[in-house]
Design a protein around this motif. Sequence first.
Motif, PDB file in Angstrom:
ATOM      1  N   SER A   1     -44.721 -22.160   1.503  1.00  0.00           N
ATOM      2  CA  SER A   1     -43.864 -22.183   0.205  1.00  0.00           C
ATOM      3  C   SER A   1     -42.513 -21.478   0.759  1.00  0.00           C
ATOM      4  CB  SER A   1     -44.423 -21.239  -0.947  1.00  0.00           C
ATOM      5  OG  SER A   1     -44.584 -19.842  -0.376  1.00  0.00           O
ATOM      6  N   PHE A   2     -42.580 -20.563   1.802  1.00  0.00           N
ATOM      7  CA  PHE A   2     -41.238 -19.862   2.479  1.00  0.00           C
ATOM      8  C   PHE A   2     -40.593 -21.009   3.066  1.00  0.00           C
ATOM      9  CE2 PHE A   2     -39.440 -18.256   6.061  1.00  0.00           C
ATOM     10  CZ  PHE A   2     -38.431 -17.368   5.388  1.00  0.00           C
TER      11      PHE A   2
ATOM     12  N   LEU B   1     -40.794 -24.178   2.752  1.00  0.00           N
ATOM     13  CA  LEU B   1     -40.077 -25.260   1.703  1.00  0.00           C
ATOM     14  C   LEU B   1     -38.801 -24.563   1.085  1.00  0.00           C
ATOM     15  CD1 LEU B   1     -43.414 -26.503   0.167  1.00  0.00           C
ATOM     16  CD2 LEU B   1     -42.007 -27.927   1.710  1.00  0.00           C
ATOM     17  N   ARG B   2     -39.002 -23.355   0.727  1.00  0.00           N
ATOM     18  CA  ARG B   2     -37.750 -22.882   0.092  1.00  0.00           C
ATOM     19  C   ARG B   2     -36.649 -22.833   1.124  1.00  0.00           C
ATOM     20  NH1 ARG B   2     -39.743 -17.478  -1.727  1.00  0.00           N
ATOM     21  NH2 ARG B   2     -41.468 -17.895  -0.942  1.00  0.00           N
ATOM     22  N   ALA B   3     -36.875 -22.372   2.334  1.00  0.00           N
ATOM     23  CA  ALA B   3     -35.839 -22.296   3.310  1.00  0.00           C
ATOM     24  C   ALA B   3     -35.124 -23.504   3.343  1.00  0.00           C
ATOM     25  CB  ALA B   3     -36.423 -21.795   4.676  1.00  0.00           C
TER      26      ALA B   3
ATOM     27  N   LEU C   1     -35.045 -26.206   1.618  1.00  0.00           N
ATOM     28  CA  LEU C   1     -34.361 -26.459   0.232  1.00  0.00           C
ATOM     29  C   LEU C   1     -33.066 -25.778   0.336  1.00  0.00           C
ATOM     30  CD1 LEU C   1     -34.243 -28.043  -2.423  1.00  0.00           C
ATOM     31  CD2 LEU C   1     -35.183 -25.817  -3.438  1.00  0.00           C
ATOM     32  N   VAL C   2     -32.996 -24.467   0.755  1.00  0.00           N
ATOM     33  CA  VAL C   2     -31.623 -23.704   0.514  1.00  0.00           C
ATOM     34  C   VAL C   2     -30.848 -24.022   1.359  1.00  0.00           C
ATOM     35  CG1 VAL C   2     -30.686 -21.419   0.797  1.00  0.00           C
ATOM     36  CG2 VAL C   2     -32.675 -21.680  -0.612  1.00  0.00           C
TER      37      VAL C   2
END
Length: 117
Positions: free
Chosen positions: A12-13, A15-17, A19-20
Amino acid sequence: MAQDFREDVPMSFLLRAVLVIGALSYFALKRGEPGSLSHAIPSTEAVAAVLAGAAPAAIQAGTAALPPETRERVAREALAGLIRRAGQPVPEIPEPTSRDTLSPTDRAPAWRGIEAR
């Protein structure tokens, strides 16, 4: 002893990175184009003006929510504090100590020319 990469960093980390970073890259590319999102973002001055206009209303709403006894006590304590501060002498700010580490020989111009006899 070596752990697998998947155990160290949760997916999840990552994927968030991604995305950002992707969103920031997209907005950086669209920055100068007409009709982009930058026109919808208010300026700092506009935000400060809105906050300055909303502050008195928020203070009035906050004080109206207090019971009358509490409002009166807070007003008396604030006034007493202002009177105490007004009666105190203004503290003098000392001059800062010099951080100059140059000696007079350091300040003298460099020797140029023929040595005097």
